[in-house]
Design a protein around this motif. Sequence first.
Motif: not given
Lengths: 390, 390
Positions: A355-363
Amino acid sequence: MIGINEAKRMILENCDQVKVDWLPLINASSYVLAEAVYSPIDTPPFDQSAMDGYAFSYDQWDKNSKLLVTGEVQAGSFSDTKVHPNQAIRIFTGAPLPPGADTVVMQEKISIHENHITIKDEQLSKGSNVRLCGSQTKKNVMALPGNHFLTPASISFLAGIGVDKVKVYQNPDISIIVTGKELINADHKIGEGKVYESNSFALRAVLKQFNIEPVSVEMAEDNEKETINAINKQMTSDIVLLTGGVSVGDYDFVTTALEKCSVKKIFHKVRQKPGKPLYFGKKDHTLVFGLPGNPASALTCFYEYVSIAISNFIKRDIFRRQRIPLANEYVKKAGITYFMKGKVMDGEALILKHQESYKMNSFAEADCIIELEEDKEYFQKGDPVNILMI
Amino acid sequence: MIGINEAKRMILENCDQVKVDWLPLINASSYVLAEAVYSPIDTPPFDQSAMDGYAFSYDQWDKNSKLLVTGEVQAGSFSDTKVHPNQAIRIFTGAPLPPGADTVVMQEKISIHENHITIKDEQLSKGSNVRLCGSQTKKNVMALPGNHFLTPASISFLAGIGVDKVKVYQNPDISIIVTGKELINADHKIGEGKVYESNSFALRAVLKQFNIEPVSVEMAEDNEKETINAINKQMTSDIVLLTGGVSVGDYDFVTTALEKCSVKKIFHKVRQKPGKPLYFGKKDHTLVFGLPGNPASALTCFYEYVSIAISNFIKRDIFRRQRIPLANEYVKKAGITYFMKGKVMDGEALILKHQESYKMNSFAEADCIIELEEDKEYFQKGDPVNILMI
């Protein structure tokens, strides 16, 4: 700092503009009617056969006689020849009934011998298989009300009654200004300290879902002067989206630049994660969103906030909100709303990993944003949560 | 005559083609990846500060001393200067950590006096507030798998790792041929026996939801020769949609014209209402749908059947199917599937009034098509039914 509901209310309160204009019908799918449409004609425009068969006058048929077939009328043509008692005319689906006829018998329900038909249809009654003139729409009567969402079926319906343009709520003009000295385009080789710019991609892609092409997408040099120039240039748009530079760091020029452009701050910072530095302001009718530079934060703020302003222009929601049970437990800080990247699985909202906001892979894997409400700290599996389908 | 499930199975069996090609990332939203994407770089491409604050070496800090601030590094720039023990460097969100530093303390958690900072952060540990190089993606490791549906977040993610084009399942080329002597365009005044053409409007509008612009839309003269010419001209498309002329009336040229164009009939007529005369055929790789001329029937057959073929090309469903309870009772004939214009109200599927297939006004209000299954005659409120959201 305000909470998310206050922020949303403040956006809505400041949405004081809509744009209404005529569109050719063929381009109007997925728009919302700004005013009712009245039928220019009766439809069907004449008494019309609903079947391939034979048209005749029911009352003037003695029920025992055969009917003499005296002619034929196809769809697209018409016949002036009156149908006399105990006569019939060959007729095809969509063709107008000739004078004198009021009933059609299906071709499957007759036998024919030397130009005479014998009717074998116990269900037949006066008016059978005839679509009466005006039975769908009557001239000058409301065909569709204002605020109707135009589906493909609506478009087909309006085309069929001869409407070729409609007055609809128009899309807003939207400008995108990306800031950040660290950003480079994907066609450059990545250098020391640089990262690839992605917010303009995200915003253009999500606007495409509303069928909106931004009127301008630019990358501002990361200093106050250039940011001011970029903002002033875009102030003719209905909505200006800026990304980056809205925190309070020494190099966050956006909020001061907006102030110097006479944009009135409506709020700055919201009790939420991600997206805490979110800025919202207004100058004349132009709404200005200062989205965080972090790609996940920027896109989350678009979904949760910018969409409210766009919806007010186009008078429809594009993202579905639902309340469903949570699939996994979660502990968060109280006093701040969390927006989590989620996925709907078997009717439950699953909080994804990373969920770390810099991790776009989960988004990238998410199909919804899960809202974990401000006051609550412990979330159990099964707790109802608000989600926004993306 | 076949039933609807057999018809759908036969369509699916004959969908033997997909088209795969590269698209610029910015245009690829809502497409499906035809192959996995591997990250061209590590992201973040360097150890990156997650906060505005001060970077230093955690292990070389004696925990009691103040740290001397020796320089500054903004996002987008970098510093070569090594950070020595008990030194720190001013750093901003997104900036690369200078050599020697491994930890960042937030600016809110320090006090500063004459270029020396005092850290007041009990939660601070080695590596705090640092996004390690490669912690989102590692170079040459799969970033997104094949068959991934590209959301705006996916586009943002790929842009951020420097991907500028993607291999996706392409839209099929679709041609539309409208037949019917009775049809005129909306810019004409309606004459005797004529009605306004609406099927091309419906089909173009519904294709727009897949982001497909038909390669050709034409109205064929309603005779066999012109219909044959029109069909032959469009045989380079992946899918040809014809409307009208598929019944067995004396003026229904389409099925014979298709035969003369060497299109192989796969089925003709389905036990359904509306849409009984539906035709499906194939020539080489081109799929041919003969839709009924009646606008409601044509659009219903598009939603129920043509969408299957398109979905096979683009590898995603665009219309959601659900099974929900019926809101009102209904009696129908057994032995035939009914497709009803419906609306979802409070989680139940409501059958709208005015189901006659020529009445497009109720279709214009519908948000779903309700399938009333073939074998059943009496439908009670609460009976589960399949619906297709439109």
